[in-house]
Design an enzyme around this catalytic site. Structure first.
Site, short mmCIF file in Angstrom:
data_model
loop_
_atom_site.label_atom_id
_atom_site.label_comp_id
_atom_site.label_asym_id
_atom_site.label_seq_id
_atom_site.Cartn_x
_atom_site.Cartn_y
_atom_site.Cartn_z
N VAL A 11 0.84 -1.21 0.00
CA VAL A 11 0.00 0.00 0.00
C VAL A 11 0.88 1.26 0.00
O VAL A 11 0.73 2.13 -0.85
CB VAL A 11 -0.95 0.01 1.23
N THR A 122 -5.66 -0.85 6.85
CA THR A 122 -7.03 -1.27 7.15
C THR A 122 -7.14 -1.52 8.65
O THR A 122 -6.48 -2.42 9.18
CB THR A 122 -7.35 -2.56 6.36
N CYS A 262 -5.44 -9.61 2.03
CA CYS A 262 -6.54 -8.71 2.40
C CYS A 262 -7.86 -9.42 2.69
O CYS A 262 -8.38 -9.33 3.80
CB CYS A 262 -6.74 -7.68 1.30
N LYS A 322 -2.88 -14.62 -6.95
CA LYS A 322 -3.63 -14.26 -8.16
C LYS A 322 -2.61 -13.82 -9.19
O LYS A 322 -1.41 -13.73 -8.87
CB LYS A 322 -4.64 -13.15 -7.88
C1 UGA Z 1 -8.33 -6.55 -2.59
C2 UGA Z 1 -9.38 -5.54 -3.11
O1 UGA Z 1 -9.83 -5.95 -4.41
C3 UGA Z 1 -8.78 -4.13 -3.18
O2 UGA Z 1 -9.79 -3.20 -3.57
C4 UGA Z 1 -8.25 -3.74 -1.79
O3 UGA Z 1 -7.63 -2.46 -1.80
C5 UGA Z 1 -7.21 -4.77 -1.35
O4 UGA Z 1 -7.84 -6.09 -1.31
C6 UGA Z 1 -6.77 -4.39 0.04
O5 UGA Z 1 -7.58 -4.45 0.97
O6 UGA Z 1 -5.64 -3.92 0.20
P1 UGA Z 1 -6.22 -7.80 -3.65
O7 UGA Z 1 -6.03 -8.47 -2.33
O8 UGA Z 1 -5.03 -7.23 -4.34
O9 UGA Z 1 -7.26 -6.59 -3.54
O10 UGA Z 1 -6.83 -8.90 -4.61
P2 UGA Z 1 -8.14 -9.11 -5.50
O11 UGA Z 1 -7.86 -8.78 -6.90
O12 UGA Z 1 -9.31 -8.45 -4.89
O13 UGA Z 1 -8.30 -10.70 -5.36
C7 UGA Z 1 -8.45 -11.32 -4.08
C8 UGA Z 1 -8.62 -12.80 -4.23
O14 UGA Z 1 -9.88 -13.13 -4.83
C9 UGA Z 1 -7.56 -13.49 -5.11
O15 UGA Z 1 -7.17 -14.70 -4.50
C10 UGA Z 1 -8.28 -13.75 -6.41
O16 UGA Z 1 -7.77 -14.82 -7.16
C11 UGA Z 1 -9.69 -14.03 -5.91
N1 UGA Z 1 -10.72 -13.79 -6.93
C12 UGA Z 1 -10.96 -12.54 -7.39
C13 UGA Z 1 -11.48 -14.87 -7.39
O17 UGA Z 1 -11.30 -16.03 -6.98
N2 UGA Z 1 -12.46 -14.62 -8.31
C14 UGA Z 1 -12.72 -13.37 -8.78
O18 UGA Z 1 -13.64 -13.23 -9.62
C15 UGA Z 1 -11.94 -12.31 -8.31
#
Ligand code: UGA
Length: 435
Positions: A11, A122, A262, A322
Site C-alpha cells: 500500500v 485497514t 486482504c 492471483k
Molecule cells: C483486494 C481488493 O480488491 C482491493 O480493492 C483492496 O484495496 C485490497 O484487497 C486491500 O484491501 O488492500 P487484492 O487483495 O489485491 O485486492 O486482490 P483481489 O484482486 O481483490 O483478489 C483477491 C482474491 O480473490 C484473489 O485470491 C483472487 O484470485 C480471488 N478472486 C478474485 C477470485 O477467486 N475470483 C474473482 O472473480 C476475483
C-alpha cells in the site's frame, strides 16, 4: 505538498510513488534499512507492474525520497500517511494494531505545526479515535487532525488503480483536513469520485467492501459446485448474471477460493468486530467457513486425478494468490501445494513472478522449473492454480509433447472454452462437468 508515508509495503510504496508523480514531495519511511537501501537505488522491493518506472522517475526528479528515520520523513510534512501492516490474530482473527500504535507513538515525538495524519492501513472501527488519543497524550502542544483514508488498490494493478481510482473515500470531520485532502488528490478527483464521510463510516466502508467482494467470490464458488452437480456451466451462468447491472460482471470468476493478504484477513477481522458488537454477520461467517474448506476440496480434486499419488508426477502452474503479483501470502495455490505435499505428492512448480517468495516457504520440498513447459516435462497431471495469461497462451502441442500423462486440472478455468479434451487431454475445470 510535503508528505511522509510510514510503511513501504504493497500500500505505502505505490501510494508514495503515485503521490510523488502527481507533483508532491514524498518521503517514504520504513524501519527496515535493507529495504530502504534497495528503494533508494530506484528498485522496487515488490513486483508491481509499472512501479519500477514510477520509482526511478520520481527519485530522479527529486520528489521521492526514502529513509529509515521517522523524524526525517515527518517533521516538515503537511500530511503523514500511516500505511503499516495490521496482520490478523491466528485464532480470533482480530487485527493486530501494534504497528499502528507504535507508529503513532513515534510520530507524536515530531508533530509540531498543523499536520494531517491519515490512516491508510485497514483498521478496525474506532482505531482513528485511538490514534488521536495517543497523539493528544504524547504531543500535548501539537496541532493535528486524524482522518481515515482507506485504500482500494489491488495488488498487481496498484499503479493503474492509483491513477484511475473508482473512488477516494475520506473519513474526516474537519474543514481544514478536507481542504488539504482535496488539494492532495486534486489531479485525480473527477466525476464525483470523492466521498467525504465521518471517520468511523470510512473505516467500515473498507471492511464492508472487501467482505462483500469476498462473499461474491464465495457465492460464485458455491454456484460452481452446484453447476457441476446440475450439469450447467458456471462461466455461462456468471456471464448471464453479470449482464444485470445490479449484479455486475466483476468478481464472478469461480476458482480455488479467495486469498491474499486482504480478503482472508479483513473478513475475519469484520466477523470478529461483529461478534464483539453482538451483531451476527452470518453471511461473512459463512464465506469464511466455505473459503477455508475450499482449498482442501481442490487439493482432493488434484489427488483424485493423480490416482496413485506416490508414483505420479504433478506439475503446478501458479503459486501467487492471483495473477500480476509475486505475493504468496495466504495464497490458495500455496495452501493446495502444501496439502498435496502432506499426501506425499511429487511436485514440480512454476510461477512467472512468485518463485523467490515461494522458495522461502517450500524450500527443497518441491522441484522448481524455469518455465511452464519445463514444469510440465514428464508430468502425469498438470494443475493450474493461478490465472497467469502466459498459461492461457501456452503452445498446447508443446505441452502435449512435454507431459507424460494427459490429465489437466484447471482451477482457474483458463482453458474452459478451448476444448482441450478434443486435443487428447483429460481436462477438468471448475463449475462444469467436462467428462
Ligand atoms: C483486494 C481488493 O480488491 C482491493 O480493492 C483492496 O484495496 C485490497 O484487497 C486491500 O484491501 O488492500 P487484492 O487483495 O489485491 O485486492 O486482490 P483481489 O484482486 O481483490 O483478489 C483477491 C482474491 O480473490 C484473489 O485470491 C483472487 O484470485 C480471488 N478472486 C478474485 C477470485 O477467486 N475470483 C474473482 O472473480 C476475483
Amino acid at each position: 505538498m510535503k508528505i511522509g508515508i510510514i510503511g513501504t509495503g504493497y500500500v505505502g510504496l505505490p501510494t508514495g510513488a503515485g503521490l510523488a508523480d502527481l507533483g508532491h514531495e514524498v518521503v517514504c519511511i520504513d524501519k527496515d534499512e535493507n529495504k530502504i537501501n534497495i528503494l533508494q537505488q530506484g528498485k522496487s522491493t515488490i513486483y508491481e507492474k509499472g512501479l519500477d518506472e514510477l520509482l526511478s522517475r520520481n527519485i530522479k526528479n527529486g520528489r521521492l525520497k526514502f529513509t529509515s528515520k521517522m523524524q526525517e520523513g515527518v517533521e516538515d510534512a503537511q500530511v503523514v500517511i500511516i500505511a503499516v501492516g495490521t496482520p490478523p490474530d491466528p485464532v480470533s482473527g482480530e487485527a493486530d494494531l501494534s504497528y499502528i500504535y507504535a507508529a503513532a507513538q513515534e510520530l507524536a515525538l515530531y508533530l509540531r505545526d498543523y499536520t494531517l495524519v491519515a490512516t491508510k492501513s485497514t483498521v478496525p472501527v474506532g482505531t482513528g479515535d485511538k490514534i488521536e488519543q495517543i497523539l493528544r497524550e504524547n504531543a500535548k502542544n501539537a496541532d493535528f487532525d486524524v482522518i481515515s483514508l482507506p485504500e482500494f488498490l489491488r495488488e498487481g494493478f496498484a499503479v493503474d488503480d492509483f491513477f484511475h481510482p473508482d473512488r477516494i473515500v475520506v473519513g474526516c470531520e474537519s474543514e481544514r483536513a478536507e481542504s488539504l485532502i482535496r488539494e492532495l488528490y486534486a489531479p485525480l478527483a473527477e466525476k464525483g469520485n470523492m466521498l467525504f464521510v465521518n471517520r468511523r463510516s470510512a473505516e467500515v466502508i473498507k471492511y464492508a467492501s472487501n467482505a462483500f467482494l469476498a462473499m461474491k467470490i464465495h457465492y460464485i464458488n458455491e454456484m460452481a459446485d452446484f453447476c457441476e452437480a446440475a450439469g450447467a456451466d458456471v462461466a455461462q451462468v456468471a456471464k448471464g448474471m453479470g449482464l444485470d447491472k445490479r449484479i455486475g460482471d466483476k468478481f464472478l470468476n469461480a476458482g480455488p477460493g479467495y486469498g491474499g493478504s486482504c480478503f482472508p484477513k479483513d473478513t475475519k477481522a469484520m466477523a470478529y468486530m461483529g461478534r464483539q458488537s453482538g451483531v451476527n454477520l452470518s453471511l461473512i461467517e459463512a464465506a469464511i467457513r466455505g473459503n477455508d474448506l475450499r482449498q482442501a476440496k481442490m487439493a482432493n480434486r488434484i489427488l483424485s486425478a493423480a490416482c496413485d499419488v506416490k508414483n505420479c508426477k504433478i506439475a503446478i502452474w501458479g503459486l501467487a494468490f492471483k495473477n500480476g503479483t509475486d505475493d504468496v501470502r495466504v495464497s490458495p495455490a500455496m495452501e493446495i501445494v502444501q496439502q498435496l505435499l502432506r499426501n506425499g505428492a511429487d511436485l514440480t512448480v512454476y510461477d512467472p513472478k512468485a518463485m523467490d517468495n515461494a522458495k522461502k516457504i517450500l524450500q527443497d520440498k518441491v522441484k522448481y522449473a524455469a518455465s511452464a513447459i519445463e514444469a510440465a516435462q514428464g508430468a502425469d497431471v498438470l494443475a493450474i492454480l493461478t490465472e497467469w495469461s502466459e498459461f492461457a497462451l501456452i503452445d498446447v502441442n508443446a505441452l502435449k509433447k512435454a507431459m507424460r500423462g494427459r490429465k489437466i486440472v484447471d482451477l482457474r478455468n483458463l482453458f474452459a472454452t478451448c476444448a482441450l479434451d478434443k486435443k487428447g487431454f483429460a481436462y477438468e475445470c471448475i463449475g462444469k462437468t467436462t467428462n
